[in-house]
Design a protein around this motif. Structure first.
Motif, PDB file in Angstrom:
ATOM      1  N   LEU A  91       0.814  -1.206   0.000  1.00 37.92           N
ATOM      2  CA  LEU A  91       0.000   0.000   0.000  1.00 37.92           C
ATOM      3  C   LEU A  91       0.848   1.258   0.000  1.00 37.92           C
ATOM      4  O   LEU A  91       0.472   2.267  -0.591  1.00 37.92           O
ATOM      5  N   THR A  92       1.962   1.240   0.692  1.00 37.47           N
ATOM      6  CA  THR A  92       2.850   2.400   0.761  1.00 37.47           C
ATOM      7  C   THR A  92       4.291   1.955   0.604  1.00 37.47           C
ATOM      8  O   THR A  92       4.789   1.165   1.413  1.00 37.47           O
ATOM      9  N   ARG A  93       4.951   2.470  -0.418  1.00 33.03           N
ATOM     10  CA  ARG A  93       6.351   2.131  -0.643  1.00 33.03           C
ATOM     11  C   ARG A  93       7.276   2.948   0.236  1.00 33.03           C
ATOM     12  O   ARG A  93       8.435   2.576   0.450  1.00 33.03           O
ATOM     13  N   GLU A  94       6.809   4.083   0.736  1.00 27.51           N
ATOM     14  CA  GLU A  94       7.686   5.049   1.385  1.00 27.51           C
ATOM     15  C   GLU A  94       7.647   5.020   2.912  1.00 27.51           C
ATOM     16  O   GLU A  94       8.654   5.293   3.563  1.00 27.51           O
ATOM     17  N   SER A  95       6.509   4.736   3.499  1.00 21.17           N
ATOM     18  CA  SER A  95       6.365   4.835   4.953  1.00 21.17           C
ATOM     19  C   SER A  95       7.274   3.840   5.665  1.00 21.17           C
ATOM     20  O   SER A  95       7.526   2.736   5.171  1.00 21.17           O
ATOM     21  N   LEU A  96       7.750   4.238   6.841  1.00 20.90           N
ATOM     22  CA  LEU A  96       8.590   3.361   7.650  1.00 20.90           C
ATOM     23  C   LEU A  96       7.709   2.391   8.425  1.00 20.90           C
ATOM     24  O   LEU A  96       6.713   2.787   9.038  1.00 20.90           O
ATOM     25  N   GLY A 120      -6.600   0.897   4.011  1.00 21.97           N
ATOM     26  CA  GLY A 120      -6.734   1.571   2.730  1.00 21.97           C
ATOM     27  C   GLY A 120      -6.181   2.988   2.733  1.00 21.97           C
ATOM     28  O   GLY A 120      -5.768   3.497   1.684  1.00 21.97           O
ATOM     29  N   ILE A 121      -6.149   3.630   3.910  1.00 22.77           N
ATOM     30  CA  ILE A 121      -5.618   5.001   3.947  1.00 22.77           C
ATOM     31  C   ILE A 121      -4.127   5.016   3.598  1.00 22.77           C
ATOM     32  O   ILE A 121      -3.618   6.034   3.100  1.00 22.77           O
ATOM     33  N   LEU A 122      -3.442   3.903   3.839  1.00 22.21           N
ATOM     34  CA  LEU A 122      -2.021   3.850   3.489  1.00 22.21           C
ATOM     35  C   LEU A 122      -1.821   3.887   1.981  1.00 22.21           C
ATOM     36  O   LEU A 122      -0.751   4.288   1.504  1.00 22.21           O
ATOM     37  N   GLY A 123      -2.840   3.485   1.243  1.00 23.95           N
ATOM     38  CA  GLY A 123      -2.743   3.527  -0.207  1.00 23.95           C
ATOM     39  C   GLY A 123      -2.700   4.940  -0.767  1.00 23.95           C
ATOM     40  O   GLY A 123      -2.339   5.132  -1.936  1.00 23.95           O
ATOM     41  N   GLN A 124      -3.069   5.918   0.050  1.00 19.96           N
ATOM     42  CA  GLN A 124      -2.993   7.327  -0.359  1.00 19.96           C
ATOM     43  C   GLN A 124      -1.764   8.031   0.211  1.00 19.96           C
ATOM     44  O   GLN A 124      -1.482   9.180  -0.133  1.00 19.96           O
ATOM     45  N   ASP A 139      -2.141   6.827  -6.192  1.00 23.97           N
ATOM     46  CA  ASP A 139      -2.546   6.018  -5.050  1.00 23.97           C
ATOM     47  C   ASP A 139      -2.510   4.531  -5.415  1.00 23.97           C
ATOM     48  O   ASP A 139      -2.448   4.161  -6.594  1.00 23.97           O
ATOM     49  N   VAL A 140      -2.573   3.697  -4.376  1.00 24.11           N
ATOM     50  CA  VAL A 140      -2.748   2.257  -4.562  1.00 24.11           C
ATOM     51  C   VAL A 140      -4.120   1.908  -4.007  1.00 24.11           C
ATOM     52  O   VAL A 140      -4.362   2.012  -2.796  1.00 24.11           O
ATOM     53  N   ALA A 160      -4.013  -3.414  -4.435  1.00 25.08           N
ATOM     54  CA  ALA A 160      -3.215  -3.873  -3.296  1.00 25.08           C
ATOM     55  C   ALA A 160      -3.298  -5.387  -3.141  1.00 25.08           C
ATOM     56  O   ALA A 160      -2.285  -6.053  -2.868  1.00 25.08           O
ATOM     57  N   VAL A 161      -4.496  -5.943  -3.303  1.00 23.28           N
ATOM     58  CA  VAL A 161      -4.644  -7.398  -3.174  1.00 23.28           C
ATOM     59  C   VAL A 161      -3.820  -8.109  -4.240  1.00 23.28           C
ATOM     60  O   VAL A 161      -3.115  -9.093  -3.958  1.00 23.28           O
TER      61      VAL A 161
END
Length: 338
Positions: free
Chosen positions: A28-33, A236-240, A251-252, A257-258
């Motif tokens: 969902l998120t490539r950047e978040s730690l 789903g919020i992580l996709g934004q 976004d994803v 994502a699935v």
């Protein structure tokens, strides 16, 4: 210099942020730690390291959170984490559980800031990757302005530059760990003040942030935001997040994502993992969308059956897709998205 990934992170959450959860959040998120669950130094040094510390390369950037207070043990555990390839070592100075208190780690260490600083100095001497602290603003009858600033200043003297602050006290007597996540009042202004008065430090805020709108508002005052239950229950919020927080192009969405997650699921099933242990982290993916209830029901009921495989995920996805199409045609009954 603070890592860009610290602008948004997903909190270490016991029994939730295991390797399967982290791999799911990563699509969902490539950047978040991302953070592991807290692992005690004793478990790192003497336990099953593959089970406790194993992770997939797709999870980077990923931090190992340690629980402990003995500097030599913290240093040894940090070295193991660094050798395994973790991108950061984080010390838990915020967990309020009874087990943590009896072991002299977690939130009770807010009362021993010099010991925390000694432990962080030992970690920094042992590894070259970043060493960070996650803490509360105080415990019990401590004055937060004193307890928080003292801990941060002593650790900063030991070379720590990044602090993730859960903007609540922890009440070690009288409140359960669950109550400690909600009952003590939030004090965001104190954390904002910490950043203003210690501008050379990287200050990340945690606690009660329930959406990306709220995260963006906090970024006006701090260097980063850590999401907890909101990221888990409504992933789903992580996709934004990559677009809104990190400036990525797109976004994803949940369906994408699935599909992105399915190769990881297949690999884990081949290695003997149980489907239910993987899909339990996906239950909230379609929160608020047509078919969310059906998605949860299929994954919950079918994933625990013997031999459950990717066909269960495909069936759940097909059901959601079909209900989405019905909604578009006006055929979905009220309440289905609950």
């Amino acid at each position: 210099m603070q890592s860009q990934s610290h602008r948004l992170s997903v909190a270490p959450m016991m029994d939730w942020t295991d390797r399967h959860c982290r791999a799911f959040h990563r699509v969902l998120t490539r950047e978040s730690l991302l953070y592991t669950e807290m692992v005690t130094t004793g478990a790192v040094l003497h336990g099953d390291r593959e089970r406790l510390l194993g992770f997939d390369d797709v999870e980077h950037p990923v931090a190992l959170q340690l629980g402990g207070s003995e500097p030599a043990d913290l240093a040894a555990a940090a070295r193991i984490g660094a050798d395994l390839g973790y991108d950061e070592i984080n010390l838990n100075v915020g967990c309020p559980s009874d087990r943590v208190q009896s072991g002299r780690f977690g939130a009770c260490l807010m009362r021993e800031p010099a010991l925390v600083a000694e432990g962080m100095a030992a970690i920094r001497a042992a590894v070259s990757i970043p060493a960070t602290v996650k803490c509360r603003i105080g415990v019990d009858d401590q004055e937060p302005e004193e307890s928080l600033f003292t801990l941060v200043d002593l650790c900063a003297q030991a070379g720590v530059t990044t602090f993730i602050v859960h903007a609540r006290k922890a009440w070690l007597k009288g409140l359960s760990p669950k109550e400690n996540r909600d009952v003590p009042p939030l004090d965001y202004p104190l954390v904002h003040r910490l950043k203003r008065e210690r501008p050379g430090l990287n200050i990340e805020i945690n606690g009660g942030v329930g959406s990306l709108d709220e995260a963006e508002a906090q970024l006006a005052h701090t260097d980063g935001v850590m999401l907890g239950r909101a990221a888990y229950h409504t992933p789903g919020i992580l996709g934004q997040a990559d677009r809104r927080i990190f400036g990525a192009a797109a976004d994803v969405g949940p369906f994408e994502a699935v599909e992105l997650y399915k190769p990881y699921i297949a690999r884990q099933l081949e290695r003997g993992a149980h489907l239910s242990g993987i899909t339990r982290h996906m239950l909230g993916l379609f929160h608020g969308a047509p078919g969310a209830r059906t998605w949860r029901r299929i994954l919950t009921v079918e994933s625990v059956k013997p031999g459950a495989d990717l066909s269960v995920v495909d069936a759940a996805l097909a059901a959601v897709s079909g209900l989405k199409d019905q909604r578009g045609a006006g055929g979905l009954e009220a309440g289905e998205a609950a």
